[in-house]
Enzyme design. Sequence first.
Site, PDB file in Angstrom:
ATOM      1  N   GLN A 136      -4.376  -1.395   9.735  1.00 61.78           N
ATOM      2  CA  GLN A 136      -4.642  -2.619   8.727  1.00 61.78           C
ATOM      3  C   GLN A 136      -4.598  -4.192  10.283  1.00 61.78           C
ATOM      4  OE1 GLN A 136      -2.818  -3.540   5.905  1.00 61.78           O
ATOM      5  NE2 GLN A 136      -3.717  -5.339   6.332  1.00 61.78           N
ATOM      6  N   ASP A 157     -10.881   3.028   4.947  1.00 61.61           N
ATOM      7  CA  ASP A 157     -11.189   1.781   4.845  1.00 61.61           C
ATOM      8  C   ASP A 157     -13.015   1.470   4.835  1.00 61.61           C
ATOM      9  OD1 ASP A 157      -9.149   0.162   4.013  1.00 61.61           O
ATOM     10  OD2 ASP A 157      -8.596  -0.136   6.389  1.00 61.61           O
ATOM     11  N   LYS A 185       0.748  -1.205   0.155  1.00 66.55           N
ATOM     12  CA  LYS A 185      -0.237   0.018   0.509  1.00 66.55           C
ATOM     13  C   LYS A 185       1.437   1.548  -0.126  1.00 66.55           C
ATOM     14  CE  LYS A 185      -3.741  -2.113   2.492  1.00 66.55           C
ATOM     15  NZ  LYS A 185      -4.406  -2.460   3.594  1.00 66.55           N
TER      16      LYS A 185
END
Length: 288
Positions: A93, A116, A49
């Site tokens: 994460q 997200d 990422k």
Amino acid sequence: MILDGKVTSKALLQEIAQEVGRLTGPTKPKLVAVLVGENPASEIYVARKMKVADELGILSELHRFPAHTEEAFLKEELEKLNQDTSVNAVLVQLPLPKQIHTERVLQTILPEKDVDGFHPINMGQLLLGIEPPALPCTPAGIMKLLDAYKIDVSGLNACVVGRSNIVGKPIMLMLTQRNATVTLCHSKTRNLEAVLESSDLVVAAIGQAHLISGNTLKRGCIVVDVGINRLPSGQLVGDVDFESAREKAAFITPVPGGVGPMTIAMLMMNTLRLHQVQQGIQVKNWLL
Ligand code: NAD
């Protein structure tokens, strides 16, 4: 036909890089990833990422914390990122270590920095058919991939296998919003085969290698394989047995090279969109 996530995501990333390059304001989009512990898969995902962000001209930072980090401490760190006006997008994460309650931590991120799209406000908006600026990346990536191949899901019987908050539930909502008739299956579903046999579109998000084989699929169906499973040989495979499934399916995603690259591209798109919203720029809806 193969639904090629590599090619599709590359085109999308080029568009994003161009948009980032065109930004004239005083700030560039900035993404912060928070990583707790040393899960090897998470290390790889987060590094990827950061690298892609870098390639697009998006500023990125990785904030690392040890595996024994307490939930209260992690929340304080997220509060600092919420306050920091130079940060547009924050992700934690997953998975988090066991002592940390995932949902409580995700709720700490401000909805407007929730890259997200997992915050209850953003998920709730999706449920209501109101498009938040950042949609959950994996399901949004699936929808973009279907769009790229001009696949209209309206009226199709869709089967989603797996009911996670990050894939199964949001893709169910997105497909419903696009007028598919969705059946959400999971580990307690009786007679999954019967559902699969009548499904025009199958989204597999289970995490078990080759659980779905071609003989349970409807001829001419569309198969989207989200699963990432490592065989003892080291090979990465999906939840669908690709070789038998491709004999039956009209469209199918490979693993790797299908949903995975689309997920990262959507994370970058979300970062750019959050930056734009925070700069007062109106962003266009694309999904709902
Ligand atoms: P999860 O691991 O949280 O849950 C698995 C789901 O599968 C559960 O809802 C469970 O009920 C269901 N399930 C388990 N066994 C089943 C069975 N025999 N029959 C039917 N359903 C069954 O789900 P997740 O986090 O969405 O992850 C699923 C897979 O997708 C994993 O392999 C993960 O690595 C992968 N994944 C890939 C991406 C990507 O970008 N490609 C993103 C997220 C997850």
